[in-house]
Structure formats: structure tokens, C-alpha cells
Design an enzyme around this catalytic site. Structure first.
Site: not given
Length: 305
Positions: A141, A34
Site C-alpha cells: 500500500d 478527510r
């Protein structure tokens, strides 16, 4: 050079403090995969060196990027179709039968990522609600990056191929260059807002339906309980909580009851919740397809993943 134990501990602690997501030992590969794109953007080929630079710099923007990179999760259209089937076959008919065809539904799609879930909810409601009914969806989010994409409503051909039925693509999308864009009429039903599940619930409730799917699995048991407690504060007494296939309130928070809905399940709050905010109508309790037990049956406790 691989990720050092010190760098992994720094990233895991940062993500835990800011999002409550647990990165247990053994997840080093996830952190490396990531963060590698972020490192390359900075001209650094080694993730460990990148993390050391972030640690030494202490810049808030860098810390936010690291957290967002580790909390951006998989998503697709109508992911695990079971909750959408429950919404269509059980939740909506019960609400309409109780409140009448001119009802208004409020939905919260938590941890909405790049928007496929709230737009899937919107398409489902547009298809199954009476024409006299209205709905609005709050989609939240932690990541501003994914919210920016969600608000734009623009998706590549590859993205629309992941679970979006062709009839709904034709009905609710228009061509936008090489990709597709959600029609304005559908986009107008969804409001995107930044929100951390560790914080107080967002404004916009009380909600008739809350989607919180494939999120609780990342938290420890105390955090799961705290989040479920907050959900009960903003879910109507006749509301429905929809979780991921591997998630449950059983053994976590006994103030919920699981009820069958088609081939899946929904969860309703057992303990009374605060009254609706002034100016918002308080609905009568909807009648579901099965009776609600007075006390949930004892079950084995499911621990944190």
C-alpha cells in the site's frame, strides 16, 4: 468557511502527482471530510486554513499525511465475495492440477489498506489448498499508516463484524482485549511493504495471482495502461489477475484476456512476459476451464472515471 478553489487545486494536484488519483471538481466535500481530523489535531477548526498552513510550511511530513488521508480507501473482510470464490473454485484447482499438490503459490495484494484483503486471501488459501502446498502473500500500500495497522493484525469487534464469517474468526483469530488479533500462523504468510503503483513492481515475483481491486477506477486511462503493463511484467504466464467488479482490462490494455471464473472473471496475460527470475521454478501453463482466444474480441473503449 468552505474549501477555497485554490486550496482544493493544491490538494488535488498534490494527490495526483504522488498517487495518480484524480480528484475532480465536485470532490471538495471528500477533501474536507478527510482533512478535518488532521486540522483538528493541529488545533485548526477550518480545513481551508489547515491547507494554507501545509502549503506555506512545505514540510514533507505534512504533505505525506494529506496524501495518505485522501488515498485511504474502504475495505472489509471478503469484500465482494466473487474474487475469493474464483480463487477457490477456478484458480487454485487449475494450478494444483498442473503443478501437483506440493505447489507453492505467490500472491500480490496491491493497495491492501489495513489488511483485510490479504488476510482474507490467506484464509481462503489455507482452506482450499492441499496440506502439502504452501503460499506467501505480498501485501502493499502507499500508506505507511495503514500498513502499520495491517502488520499488527489487530481489529476491533466492529471491524471483524464487517464480513468475517464466524467459523473463520474462531479458526484464525484470538481475543486481544476488547478486539481480535490474527493468529501468528496466518500472519506469517503475509508480508506488508510500502509500494506506489506508479513505481516499478515490488520484488517478490513472479506472482501466480495478483489482486488489484477497486483501484484502477481512480486513475486516468494512461495510468491504468501503465499499471497493467507493469503487472504483466511480474505475473506468471499462467497467472490470474483479479479486479474489482466495476473494473476491466477491456478497452484499456488488449494484452489481457478476460475469462469466466465461477460467477465472476479473471484476467490472464496474452503477450509473453519476461522469464522468471533465476532460482525460481518456471511453471507449465495451467489449463483453465475455458480456452483462451488468440485475439480478444474488439470492444468499446471504457474511458477513465
Amino acid at each position: 468557511m468552505g474549501l477555497s478553489p485554490e486550496s482544493f487545486s493544491f490538494v488535488a494536484d498534490l494527490v495526483r502527482r504522488r498517487s495518480a488519483i484524480q480528484l475532480a471538481p465536485g470532490k471538495e466535500y471528500l477533501v474536507e471530510s478527510r482533512l478535518l481530523p488532521l486540522a483538528r489535531e493541529e488545533g485548526i477548526v477550518d480545513v481551508d486554513a489547515y491547507v494554507m498552513r501545509v502549503r506555506g510550511g512545505g514540510r514533507e511530513a505534512d504533505l505525506v499525511r494529506v496524501v495518505e488521508a485522501l488515498t485511504t480507501n474502504e475495505t472489509s473482510w471478503f469484500r465482494d465475495s466473487t474474487p475469493f470464490g474464483a480463487l477457490r473454485s477456478t484458480v487454485v484447482p487449475a494450478v494444483v492440477a498442473t503443478r501437483g499438490p506440493a505447489t507453492r503459490l505467490r500472491v500480490w495484494s496491491a493497495a491492501c489498506s489495513t489488511g483485510q484483503e490479504p488476510y482474507s486471501i490467506a484464509m481462503t488459501l489455507a482452506d482450499c489448498l492441499p496440506s502439502s502446498a504452501t503460499f506467501d502473500i505480498l501485501a502493499t500500500d502507499l500508506s505507511e499508516q495503514v500498513l502499520t495497522r495491517a502488520r499488527a493484525g489487530h481489529y476491533s469487534q466492529l471491524e471483524v463484524n464487517r464480513g468475517l464469517p464466524a467459523p473463520m474468526l474462531v479458526r484464525h483469530f484470538g481475543r486481544a482485549g476488547a478486539g481480535w488479533e490474527v493468529a501468528q500462523q496466518l500472519r506469517s504468510t503475509v508480508t506488508f511493504r510500502a509500494h506506489n503503483l506508479l513505481d516499478a513492481p515490488p520484488a517478490g515475483g513472479p506472482f501466480d495471482v495478483v489482486f488489484l481491486r477497486n483501484v484502477l477506477i481512480y486513475f486516468d486511462l494512461p495510468t491504468k495502461r501503465a499499471i497493467l503493463r507493469r503487472l504483466r511484467q511480474v505475473l506468471r504466464p499462467d497467472g490470474a489477475l483479479l479486479l474489482g467488479a466495476a473494473e476491466t482490462t477491456i478497452g484499456v490494455d488488449d494484452d489481457w484476456v478476460r475469462m469466466p471464473a465461477g460467477v465472476g472473471s479473471i484476467y490472464r496475460p496474452v503477450r509473453p512476459v519476461p522469464a522468471a527470475a533465476p532460482g525460481l521454478p518456471q511453471p507449465r501453463t495451467a489449463t483453465w476451464s475455458v480456452p483462451t482466444p488468440a485475439v480478444p474480441a474488439p470492444v468499446l473503449t471504457r474511458g477513465a472515471p
